[in-house]
Design an enzyme around this catalytic site. Sequence first.
Site, PDB file in Angstrom:
ATOM      1  N   ASP A 370      25.744  45.178  47.531  1.00  0.00           N
ATOM      2  CA  ASP A 370      26.922  44.650  46.830  1.00  0.00           C
ATOM      3  C   ASP A 370      28.195  45.126  47.535  1.00  0.00           C
ATOM      4  O   ASP A 370      28.178  45.517  48.718  1.00  0.00           O
ATOM      5  CB  ASP A 370      26.849  45.084  45.357  1.00  0.00           C
ATOM      6  CG  ASP A 370      27.536  44.121  44.405  1.00  0.00           C
ATOM      7  OD1 ASP A 370      28.778  44.138  44.383  1.00  0.00           O
ATOM      8  OD2 ASP A 370      26.850  43.351  43.703  1.00  0.00           O
ATOM      9  N   TRP A 413      26.917  40.858  49.384  1.00  0.00           N
ATOM     10  CA  TRP A 413      28.010  40.478  48.478  1.00  0.00           C
ATOM     11  C   TRP A 413      29.244  40.092  49.295  1.00  0.00           C
ATOM     12  O   TRP A 413      29.572  40.753  50.284  1.00  0.00           O
ATOM     13  CB  TRP A 413      28.327  41.687  47.604  1.00  0.00           C
ATOM     14  CG  TRP A 413      29.456  41.556  46.629  1.00  0.00           C
ATOM     15  CD1 TRP A 413      29.347  41.223  45.310  1.00  0.00           C
ATOM     16  CD2 TRP A 413      30.856  41.799  46.865  1.00  0.00           C
ATOM     17  NE1 TRP A 413      30.587  41.237  44.707  1.00  0.00           N
ATOM     18  CE2 TRP A 413      31.535  41.582  45.639  1.00  0.00           C
ATOM     19  CE3 TRP A 413      31.609  42.165  47.982  1.00  0.00           C
ATOM     20  CZ2 TRP A 413      32.913  41.728  45.500  1.00  0.00           C
ATOM     21  CZ3 TRP A 413      32.987  42.311  47.849  1.00  0.00           C
ATOM     22  CH2 TRP A 413      33.625  42.087  46.617  1.00  0.00           C
ATOM     23  N   ARG A 445      42.835  43.984  39.670  1.00  0.00           N
ATOM     24  CA  ARG A 445      41.878  44.761  40.457  1.00  0.00           C
ATOM     25  C   ARG A 445      42.437  45.029  41.861  1.00  0.00           C
ATOM     26  O   ARG A 445      41.737  44.937  42.850  1.00  0.00           O
ATOM     27  CB  ARG A 445      40.538  44.042  40.544  1.00  0.00           C
ATOM     28  CG  ARG A 445      39.379  45.024  40.582  1.00  0.00           C
ATOM     29  CD  ARG A 445      38.062  44.336  40.851  1.00  0.00           C
ATOM     30  NE  ARG A 445      36.999  45.309  40.801  1.00  0.00           N
ATOM     31  CZ  ARG A 445      35.882  45.216  41.504  1.00  0.00           C
ATOM     32  NH1 ARG A 445      35.684  44.194  42.292  1.00  0.00           N
ATOM     33  NH2 ARG A 445      34.973  46.128  41.410  1.00  0.00           N
ATOM     34  N   LYS A 478      25.691  36.994  47.210  1.00  0.00           N
ATOM     35  CA  LYS A 478      26.366  37.037  45.902  1.00  0.00           C
ATOM     36  C   LYS A 478      27.845  36.797  46.164  1.00  0.00           C
ATOM     37  O   LYS A 478      28.505  37.583  46.839  1.00  0.00           O
ATOM     38  CB  LYS A 478      26.142  38.400  45.251  1.00  0.00           C
ATOM     39  CG  LYS A 478      26.834  38.579  43.913  1.00  0.00           C
ATOM     40  CD  LYS A 478      26.417  39.904  43.281  1.00  0.00           C
ATOM     41  CE  LYS A 478      27.246  40.252  42.061  1.00  0.00           C
ATOM     42  NZ  LYS A 478      26.999  41.627  41.598  1.00  0.00           N
ATOM     43  N   TRP A 479      28.365  35.699  45.650  1.00  0.00           N
ATOM     44  CA  TRP A 479      29.730  35.238  45.949  1.00  0.00           C
ATOM     45  C   TRP A 479      30.592  35.505  44.722  1.00  0.00           C
ATOM     46  O   TRP A 479      30.465  34.826  43.712  1.00  0.00           O
ATOM     47  CB  TRP A 479      29.667  33.745  46.283  1.00  0.00           C
ATOM     48  CG  TRP A 479      30.925  33.086  46.702  1.00  0.00           C
ATOM     49  CD1 TRP A 479      32.143  33.171  46.108  1.00  0.00           C
ATOM     50  CD2 TRP A 479      31.093  32.179  47.807  1.00  0.00           C
ATOM     51  NE1 TRP A 479      33.058  32.389  46.762  1.00  0.00           N
ATOM     52  CE2 TRP A 479      32.440  31.764  47.807  1.00  0.00           C
ATOM     53  CE3 TRP A 479      30.235  31.668  48.775  1.00  0.00           C
ATOM     54  CZ2 TRP A 479      32.944  30.854  48.739  1.00  0.00           C
ATOM     55  CZ3 TRP A 479      30.739  30.773  49.695  1.00  0.00           C
ATOM     56  CH2 TRP A 479      32.084  30.377  49.686  1.00  0.00           C
ATOM     57  N   ASP A 480      31.481  36.477  44.844  1.00  0.00           N
ATOM     58  CA  ASP A 480      32.227  36.955  43.673  1.00  0.00           C
ATOM     59  C   ASP A 480      33.644  36.382  43.631  1.00  0.00           C
ATOM     60  O   ASP A 480      34.164  35.843  44.627  1.00  0.00           O
ATOM     61  CB  ASP A 480      32.279  38.496  43.732  1.00  0.00           C
ATOM     62  CG  ASP A 480      32.213  39.135  42.366  1.00  0.00           C
ATOM     63  OD1 ASP A 480      32.632  38.488  41.391  1.00  0.00           O
ATOM     64  OD2 ASP A 480      31.763  40.295  42.274  1.00  0.00           O
ATOM     65  N   CYS A 528      29.457  34.524  41.007  1.00  0.00           N
ATOM     66  CA  CYS A 528      29.782  35.613  40.103  1.00  0.00           C
ATOM     67  C   CYS A 528      31.292  35.617  39.977  1.00  0.00           C
ATOM     68  O   CYS A 528      31.993  35.198  40.896  1.00  0.00           O
ATOM     69  CB  CYS A 528      29.273  36.916  40.752  1.00  0.00           C
ATOM     70  SG  CYS A 528      29.755  38.429  39.937  1.00  0.00           S
ATOM     71  N   GLY A 531      31.472  39.362  36.620  1.00  0.00           N
ATOM     72  CA  GLY A 531      30.337  39.074  35.741  1.00  0.00           C
ATOM     73  C   GLY A 531      30.168  37.559  35.687  1.00  0.00           C
ATOM     74  O   GLY A 531      30.144  36.877  36.704  1.00  0.00           O
ATOM     75  N   ASP A 550      28.649  41.288  33.496  1.00  0.00           N
ATOM     76  CA  ASP A 550      28.600  42.696  33.912  1.00  0.00           C
ATOM     77  C   ASP A 550      28.124  43.576  32.762  1.00  0.00           C
ATOM     78  O   ASP A 550      27.902  44.772  32.947  1.00  0.00           O
ATOM     79  CB  ASP A 550      29.993  43.168  34.364  1.00  0.00           C
ATOM     80  CG  ASP A 550      30.251  42.844  35.828  1.00  0.00           C
ATOM     81  OD1 ASP A 550      29.306  42.404  36.516  1.00  0.00           O
ATOM     82  OD2 ASP A 550      31.404  43.008  36.284  1.00  0.00           O
TER      83      ASP A 550
HETATM   84  C1  GLA Z   1      32.305  42.243  39.992  1.00  0.00           C
HETATM   85  C2  GLA Z   1      30.872  41.836  39.731  1.00  0.00           C
HETATM   86  C3  GLA Z   1      29.969  43.039  39.850  1.00  0.00           C
HETATM   87  C4  GLA Z   1      30.117  43.666  41.200  1.00  0.00           C
HETATM   88  C5  GLA Z   1      31.575  44.021  41.438  1.00  0.00           C
HETATM   89  C6  GLA Z   1      31.787  44.511  42.854  1.00  0.00           C
HETATM   90  O1  GLA Z   1      32.790  43.016  38.952  1.00  0.00           O
HETATM   91  O2  GLA Z   1      30.757  41.251  38.476  1.00  0.00           O
HETATM   92  O3  GLA Z   1      28.625  42.667  39.620  1.00  0.00           O
HETATM   93  O4  GLA Z   1      29.648  42.787  42.191  1.00  0.00           O
HETATM   94  O5  GLA Z   1      32.429  42.907  41.225  1.00  0.00           O
HETATM   95  O6  GLA Z   1      33.096  44.835  43.098  1.00  0.00           O
END
Ligand code: GLA
Length: 744
Positions: A370, A413, A445, A478-480, A528, A531, A550
């Site tokens: 991640d 991630w 953030r 995992k693409w946030d 993502c 969450g 999350d």
């Molecule tokens: C978000 C995602 C988490 C994690 C963090 C990493 O909050 O929901 O699962 O990947 O970012 O910074």
Amino acid sequence: MINFDSKNKIFNLCNENFSYIFCINKLGYLIHLYNGKKIGNIGIERTNEIMVERYATYDGTKEICDESYYFSQMGSRFECSSFLTANTRGSFASITHTDGTKLTNFLYHSHKTIYGKVDPKDLPHTRFNSKEDGETLIVTLKDVKEEIYLDLYYVIFRNLNVLVRFAKLINKTGKDIKINRISSFELNTPNDDYEIISLHGQWADDREIETTKITHSNLVIEDNRGARGFKQNPSVIVKNKNASLDYGECYGISLVYSGDFKIEARLDEYDNLKLFAGINDENFGFVLQNNEEFYTPECIFAYSSNGINDLTHTFHDLARNHIIRKEFAFKERPLLINSWEPFLFDFDTEKIKKLIDDAKELDIDQVVLDDGWFGKRNNDRTSLGDWEVNEEKINLREVIDYAHSKNIKFGLWIEPEMISPESNLMKEHPDFALFDRGVNPTLMRHQLVLDLTRDDVVDYIFDKISKIFDNYEIDYCKWDFNRTLSECGSLSLPKERWDEINYRFMLGTYKLFNRFVERYPNILLESCASGGGRFDFGMLYYSPQIWTSDNTNPYDRVMIQYATNLFYPLSSLGAHVSASPALGMQEKAIISMFGTAGYELDPSKLTENEKEQVKTFNKLIKEWHYVITEGDYYAIKNPFEDNFAQWNVVTKDKKVSLVFSFNYKGVQSKSRFIKVKGLDKDKYYFNSLTNDVYKGEFYMNVGINISAPLKEGMTILVVLKQVNGVVKVVANAKANKNKREKLL
Ligand code: GLA
């Protein structure tokens, strides 16, 4: 499927179960006549009755065409309501014309029917696998004053009770016009004691069910934070107040869009239900130049005469057969372990290699690294945009090779739409950040958003991340997306056009996703957003699974999963077991089994007993995952209304069902039965809870008895397997009893 009665000018769109009928009235307006359970053709002698409310013709606003025909802007049920006319009940679109006026009034111009489907350009959409899947009607309307055309698209599915609607606006005026509002979908239909079920949420509280009566006050379900439906989800159910899980009429409305949206519902003064769905007009405007076209997102309109579960099946089947990428829709998903909750930013090569060893030992298929592997990202204040491996911290090639040498897949991630003020990218390209230079932008953030309205920024960031994905053998991504859009300003658009930013940003986002899936078709994507903040059909078009929340506390998870399941198929819900102390391994594993399972914990902190449990459950999860991927999901008890959450999933051939029950408060000395749904009533099923065999009708009507004292948080999984007869299987069951007890 699409029939046009040219004499009476009636469009009849239908499949086996569902009809949607409207006509062109004598003045050229499209008037809604009927939608719901399939009916035959409506004769012209009846259409006047249902086209307009009689009351509306008494107040002097009627426009009489001839003796037998009346019309009223105020009382007609439009397919496309006008703006600034005598219709004051909301409009489909509003445009500022070349002369600055805003009256917007579209009348029928022409139409055509297409065997197959047309898609909205540059936007995610439902897909046909072949032309057999349905038909598309395109009705072109023209503004009464200007050379502006509006195409209304109606896509009717052959085997699903689904009508997809979207619109295209075309400017032929020779000058710029400005779109102030444009819907994807409008529905006007007589009231039937309607209420609306919507999902609202925020970080760690991702989707809660709320049911609201539709009254004469405008009810707005929306998100306006730029690029995700977190405050409210873009999917709703409109139902008769008596409709329940398995009974009654209901509609599902969902936008295939991840940006600002608005769904409005109200009763008009004649008690017609008025529904609009589309891009949120609060912070929207779009200058459309001569000969340019503007597409709205698709809106799914699903119908059921048999309650919410049936509507849910329609959404799940639509998603799996017509939205999620074919390569993944029914493919079993790897069981993964993610580094985030166990390590946060604190890891190195050895720690990740150890995680790979542990994964191997525990029969986990994939390790996901991640946040924290790039730039100088040892906390969340820095480095977004600097997509280069932090070699001092991690030897990415070594860990990937190590994983693959052990037959473990490897995932990574990313958060490509973002930029940290403290990053090399910000030093090199300060203009890439999307904010109004006249103010201090709000950092969320500690980060800002990239200006994806610009193609050069999309290109730049795609090049950056593709250097990683080209050079390392990565199986999953995992693409946030961890903030919303605010104080938006782009250096590439004139200020007076900044209200285009949020829509253009979504187009840029989708461009980035498109390029990614085209270049890396075999990489499994999980999207993502803090969450589950971006859980919608737009995202599912690219990423077959989405991290659900999350919040991994099992009590909350059950509710979040229940709410999400209303629209989105179970296989799309990333559902992981965490170290949450709220419940034990067994309970958490059963809950995560009803999604795409995984782990968010440090295996080295597990006891030997817990490790054995994990291994046992991984076997079970893998054995039954196909039921989750392919099966029909039935909600049985709604935890938002009950002490219990209960559901079951049945394979399409009805041979296997997984049954789930969870209770919140402890329940002593009360008898409880799980009334399973969707089985074959005449077939026998062996159940793994009591090792008994009963007929399907028994499980569905009497139920599975779970009346032993139920402790708080008790989580029950029952596997029902169709068998050929009672005698043989009872014998088998006895033989298997000891083995089974070990397993469950
Ligand atoms: C978000 C995602 C988490 C994690 C963090 C990493 O909050 O929901 O699962 O990947 O970012 O910074």
